[in-house]
Design a protein around this motif. Structure first.
Motif, PDB file in Angstrom:
ATOM      1  N   PHE A   1      28.232  -3.462-125.294  1.00 18.21           N
ATOM      2  CA  PHE A   1      29.255  -3.284-126.315  1.00 18.21           C
ATOM      3  C   PHE A   1      29.182  -4.318-127.426  1.00 18.21           C
ATOM      4  O   PHE A   1      28.788  -5.477-127.210  1.00 18.21           O
ATOM      5  CB  PHE A   1      30.649  -3.388-125.684  1.00 18.21           C
ATOM      6  CG  PHE A   1      31.047  -2.215-124.841  1.00 18.21           C
ATOM      7  CD1 PHE A   1      30.710  -2.160-123.501  1.00 18.21           C
ATOM      8  CD2 PHE A   1      31.772  -1.160-125.378  1.00 18.21           C
ATOM      9  CE1 PHE A   1      31.075  -1.082-122.708  1.00 18.21           C
ATOM     10  CE2 PHE A   1      32.143  -0.082-124.601  1.00 18.21           C
ATOM     11  CZ  PHE A   1      31.792  -0.040-123.260  1.00 18.21           C
ATOM     12  N   GLY A   2      29.625  -3.897-128.611  1.00 19.44           N
ATOM     13  CA  GLY A   2      29.916  -4.832-129.683  1.00 19.44           C
ATOM     14  C   GLY A   2      31.268  -5.475-129.450  1.00 19.44           C
ATOM     15  O   GLY A   2      31.956  -5.159-128.475  1.00 19.44           O
ATOM     16  N   LYS A   3      31.671  -6.359-130.374  1.00 18.54           N
ATOM     17  CA  LYS A   3      32.927  -7.091-130.193  1.00 18.54           C
ATOM     18  C   LYS A   3      34.149  -6.325-130.681  1.00 18.54           C
ATOM     19  O   LYS A   3      35.277  -6.782-130.487  1.00 18.54           O
ATOM     20  CB  LYS A   3      32.851  -8.452-130.879  1.00 18.54           C
ATOM     21  CG  LYS A   3      31.864  -9.394-130.206  1.00 18.54           C
ATOM     22  CD  LYS A   3      31.949 -10.801-130.776  1.00 18.54           C
ATOM     23  CE  LYS A   3      31.017 -11.726-130.006  1.00 18.54           C
ATOM     24  NZ  LYS A   3      31.097 -13.124-130.472  1.00 18.54           N
TER      25      LYS A   3
ATOM     26  N   TYR B   1      21.024   5.822-126.210  1.00 16.97           N
ATOM     27  CA  TYR B   1      22.243   6.537-126.571  1.00 16.97           C
ATOM     28  C   TYR B   1      23.205   5.548-127.222  1.00 16.97           C
ATOM     29  O   TYR B   1      23.262   4.380-126.849  1.00 16.97           O
ATOM     30  CB  TYR B   1      22.906   7.154-125.337  1.00 16.97           C
ATOM     31  CG  TYR B   1      21.978   8.028-124.537  1.00 16.97           C
ATOM     32  CD1 TYR B   1      21.277   7.519-123.445  1.00 16.97           C
ATOM     33  CD2 TYR B   1      21.789   9.365-124.873  1.00 16.97           C
ATOM     34  CE1 TYR B   1      20.422   8.313-122.710  1.00 16.97           C
ATOM     35  CE2 TYR B   1      20.928  10.159-124.146  1.00 16.97           C
ATOM     36  CZ  TYR B   1      20.244   9.625-123.070  1.00 16.97           C
ATOM     37  OH  TYR B   1      19.386  10.419-122.360  1.00 16.97           O
TER      38      TYR B   1
ATOM     39  N   ARG C   1      23.328   2.306-124.875  1.00 18.20           N
ATOM     40  CA  ARG C   1      22.779   2.431-123.528  1.00 18.20           C
ATOM     41  C   ARG C   1      21.318   2.829-123.617  1.00 18.20           C
ATOM     42  O   ARG C   1      20.978   3.798-124.307  1.00 18.20           O
ATOM     43  CB  ARG C   1      23.542   3.450-122.689  1.00 18.20           C
ATOM     44  CG  ARG C   1      23.331   3.247-121.171  1.00 18.20           C
ATOM     45  CD  ARG C   1      23.523   4.502-120.368  1.00 18.20           C
ATOM     46  NE  ARG C   1      22.263   5.207-120.181  1.00 18.20           N
ATOM     47  CZ  ARG C   1      22.104   6.258-119.397  1.00 18.20           C
ATOM     48  NH1 ARG C   1      23.139   6.741-118.738  1.00 18.20           N
ATOM     49  NH2 ARG C   1      20.936   6.843-119.279  1.00 18.20           N
TER      50      ARG C   1
ATOM     51  N   GLU D   1      22.718  10.922-129.199  1.00 17.98           N
ATOM     52  CA  GLU D   1      21.432  10.692-128.558  1.00 17.98           C
ATOM     53  C   GLU D   1      20.425  10.314-129.631  1.00 17.98           C
ATOM     54  O   GLU D   1      20.364  10.981-130.666  1.00 17.98           O
ATOM     55  CB  GLU D   1      20.946  11.965-127.836  1.00 17.98           C
ATOM     56  CG  GLU D   1      21.782  12.353-126.632  1.00 17.98           C
ATOM     57  CD  GLU D   1      22.973  13.239-126.975  1.00 17.98           C
ATOM     58  OE1 GLU D   1      23.445  13.957-126.084  1.00 17.98           O
ATOM     59  OE2 GLU D   1      23.444  13.204-128.132  1.00 17.98           O
TER      60      GLU D   1
ATOM     61  N   PHE E   1      35.120   0.270-130.362  1.00 22.59           N
ATOM     62  CA  PHE E   1      33.920  -0.419-129.894  1.00 22.59           C
ATOM     63  C   PHE E   1      32.704   0.483-130.022  1.00 22.59           C
ATOM     64  O   PHE E   1      32.735   1.649-129.625  1.00 22.59           O
ATOM     65  CB  PHE E   1      34.074  -0.843-128.434  1.00 22.59           C
ATOM     66  CG  PHE E   1      35.083  -1.936-128.214  1.00 22.59           C
ATOM     67  CD1 PHE E   1      36.390  -1.619-127.900  1.00 22.59           C
ATOM     68  CD2 PHE E   1      34.723  -3.261-128.319  1.00 22.59           C
ATOM     69  CE1 PHE E   1      37.330  -2.618-127.684  1.00 22.59           C
ATOM     70  CE2 PHE E   1      35.648  -4.271-128.101  1.00 22.59           C
ATOM     71  CZ  PHE E   1      36.960  -3.946-127.793  1.00 22.59           C
TER      72      PHE E   1
ATOM     73  N   ARG F   1      29.463  10.469-129.166  1.00 20.61           N
ATOM     74  CA  ARG F   1      28.213   9.996-128.591  1.00 20.61           C
ATOM     75  C   ARG F   1      27.052  10.579-129.379  1.00 20.61           C
ATOM     76  O   ARG F   1      27.121  11.713-129.857  1.00 20.61           O
ATOM     77  CB  ARG F   1      28.151  10.451-127.133  1.00 20.61           C
ATOM     78  CG  ARG F   1      26.890  10.074-126.390  1.00 20.61           C
ATOM     79  CD  ARG F   1      26.884  10.658-124.995  1.00 20.61           C
ATOM     80  NE  ARG F   1      26.807  12.097-124.997  1.00 20.61           N
ATOM     81  CZ  ARG F   1      27.618  12.879-124.264  1.00 20.61           C
ATOM     82  NH1 ARG F   1      28.562  12.367-123.515  1.00 20.61           N
ATOM     83  NH2 ARG F   1      27.482  14.181-124.303  1.00 20.61           N
TER      84      ARG F   1
ATOM     85  N   TYR G   1      33.766   4.001-128.725  1.00 17.05           N
ATOM     86  CA  TYR G   1      34.921   4.082-127.843  1.00 17.05           C
ATOM     87  C   TYR G   1      36.149   3.574-128.581  1.00 17.05           C
ATOM     88  O   TYR G   1      36.079   2.650-129.391  1.00 17.05           O
ATOM     89  CB  TYR G   1      34.712   3.234-126.581  1.00 17.05           C
ATOM     90  CG  TYR G   1      33.898   3.908-125.507  1.00 17.05           C
ATOM     91  CD1 TYR G   1      32.518   3.795-125.498  1.00 17.05           C
ATOM     92  CD2 TYR G   1      34.516   4.654-124.509  1.00 17.05           C
ATOM     93  CE1 TYR G   1      31.761   4.414-124.505  1.00 17.05           C
ATOM     94  CE2 TYR G   1      33.774   5.274-123.512  1.00 17.05           C
ATOM     95  CZ  TYR G   1      32.402   5.143-123.519  1.00 17.05           C
ATOM     96  OH  TYR G   1      31.659   5.757-122.538  1.00 17.05           O
TER      97      TYR G   1
ATOM     98  N   GLY H   1      18.451   3.257-118.692  1.00 16.29           N
ATOM     99  CA  GLY H   1      19.413   2.288-118.172  1.00 16.29           C
ATOM    100  C   GLY H   1      20.625   2.943-117.577  1.00 16.29           C
ATOM    101  O   GLY H   1      20.627   4.144-117.273  1.00 16.29           O
ATOM    102  N   TYR H   2      21.652   2.148-117.420  1.00 16.49           N
ATOM    103  CA  TYR H   2      22.879   2.646-116.802  1.00 16.49           C
ATOM    104  C   TYR H   2      24.117   2.029-117.435  1.00 16.49           C
ATOM    105  O   TYR H   2      25.087   2.717-117.670  1.00 16.49           O
ATOM    106  CB  TYR H   2      22.863   2.358-115.297  1.00 16.49           C
ATOM    107  CG  TYR H   2      22.289   0.997-114.971  1.00 16.49           C
ATOM    108  CD1 TYR H   2      20.957   0.843-114.649  1.00 16.49           C
ATOM    109  CD2 TYR H   2      23.085  -0.142-115.049  1.00 16.49           C
ATOM    110  CE1 TYR H   2      20.423  -0.420-114.403  1.00 16.49           C
ATOM    111  CE2 TYR H   2      22.567  -1.388-114.802  1.00 16.49           C
ATOM    112  CZ  TYR H   2      21.227  -1.524-114.475  1.00 16.49           C
ATOM    113  OH  TYR H   2      20.713  -2.770-114.229  1.00 16.49           O
ATOM    114  N   ALA H   3      24.086   0.765-117.738  1.00 15.94           N
ATOM    115  CA  ALA H   3      25.284   0.102-118.242  1.00 15.94           C
ATOM    116  C   ALA H   3      25.355   0.208-119.758  1.00 15.94           C
ATOM    117  O   ALA H   3      24.352   0.336-120.454  1.00 15.94           O
ATOM    118  CB  ALA H   3      25.302  -1.362-117.811  1.00 15.94           C
ATOM    119  N   LEU H   4      26.573   0.149-120.252  1.00 13.50           N
ATOM    120  CA  LEU H   4      26.815   0.132-121.686  1.00 13.50           C
ATOM    121  C   LEU H   4      26.842  -1.306-122.180  1.00 13.50           C
ATOM    122  O   LEU H   4      27.391  -2.189-121.528  1.00 13.50           O
ATOM    123  CB  LEU H   4      28.159   0.803-121.990  1.00 13.50           C
ATOM    124  CG  LEU H   4      28.262   2.280-121.626  1.00 13.50           C
ATOM    125  CD1 LEU H   4      29.702   2.753-121.742  1.00 13.50           C
ATOM    126  CD2 LEU H   4      27.368   3.108-122.528  1.00 13.50           C
TER     127      LEU H   4
END
Lengths: 114, 115
Positions: free
Chosen positions: A104-106, A33, A95, A52, A91, A50, A37, A99-102
């Motif tokens: 991120f880019g900078k 995914y 994911r 998919e 940002f 978002r 943000y 998995g579970y955590a995102l």
């Protein structure tokens, strides 16, 4: 680990114009995914849109749309009819499907000028 | 509560002191995440809780960092013997179990400044 790259540290757009923020990612997975943000000065991360990976159709939320190019591993965000309230850090995040955590880019700092 | 609540909003501490950062997730969210955002950087994953267990602590940068979650609700991130490089915004997020979707709600973070 999956890498998310945002190559534009800063972008500027005039009010009512359109701007595109770039994001590329590196993964060997087929199920995942992608997210955009927004982080205003309040610091709270707000979900903009978002996508998919299994969906070919690009996601759209009002003035926000994405251009998802799976083969190129590209996930850009287009903001149409830019408003002063769109000014913020944006940002891109990844994911894994299992998995579970995102991840991120900078970020890209978007400035909107009147 | 209606959102994810983090306290304190800002914290200034002297180098070498211990600090505790608190996160109160949305009621019913079983998953909880801590991230660190250093100046000019993206969010760096620290730790993931499912209920009171932390199946993934891989992002904790050193043994000075620890976290716990009690009652499947409030979580505390503790940094011992703080260093200047610990200065950052610490963000907490919560969600339903990851296999139930991907709607993450973030708090407004704690800005930690180590002087």
């Amino acid at each position: 680990a999956q890498t998310v790259t945002q190559s534009q540290p800063e972008m500027s757009v005039q009010e009512a114009e359109t701007v595109t923020l770039s994001c590329t990612y590196d993964t060997s997975e087929s199920d995942y995914y992608l997210f955009w943000y927004k982080q205003p000065p309040s610091r709270q991360m707000i979900l903009v849109i978002r996508q998919e990976a299994y969906k070919q159709q690009n996601a759209t939320e009002n003035r926000f749309s994405v251009n998802f190019q799976k083969a190129a591993k590209s996930f850009s965000l287009k903001i149409s009819d830019s408003q002063l309230g769109d000014a913020a850090m944006y940002f891109c995040a990844y994911r894994s499907g299992l998995g579970y955590a995102l991840n991120f880019g900078k970020g890209t700092s978007l400035l909107v000028t009147p | 509560g209606a959102g994810v609540s983090q306290s304190p909003s800002n914290k200034v501490t002297e180098k070498g002191k211990d600090v505790e950062l608190r996160c109160d997730p949305i009621s019913g969210h079983t998953a909880l995440y801590w991230y660190r955002q250093s100046l000019g950087q993206g969010l760096e994953f620290l730790i993931y809780f499912q209920g009171n267990s932390a199946p993934d602590k891989s992002g904790l940068p050193s043994d000075r960092f620890s976290a716990e979650r009690t009652g499947g609700s409030v979580s505390t991130l503790t940094i011992q013997r703080t260093q200047q490089e610990d200065s950052a915004v610490y963000l907490c997020a919560s969600s339903f179990s990851p296999d139930r979707g991907f709607n993450y709600t973030f708090g407004s973070g704690t800005r930690l400044t180590v002087v």
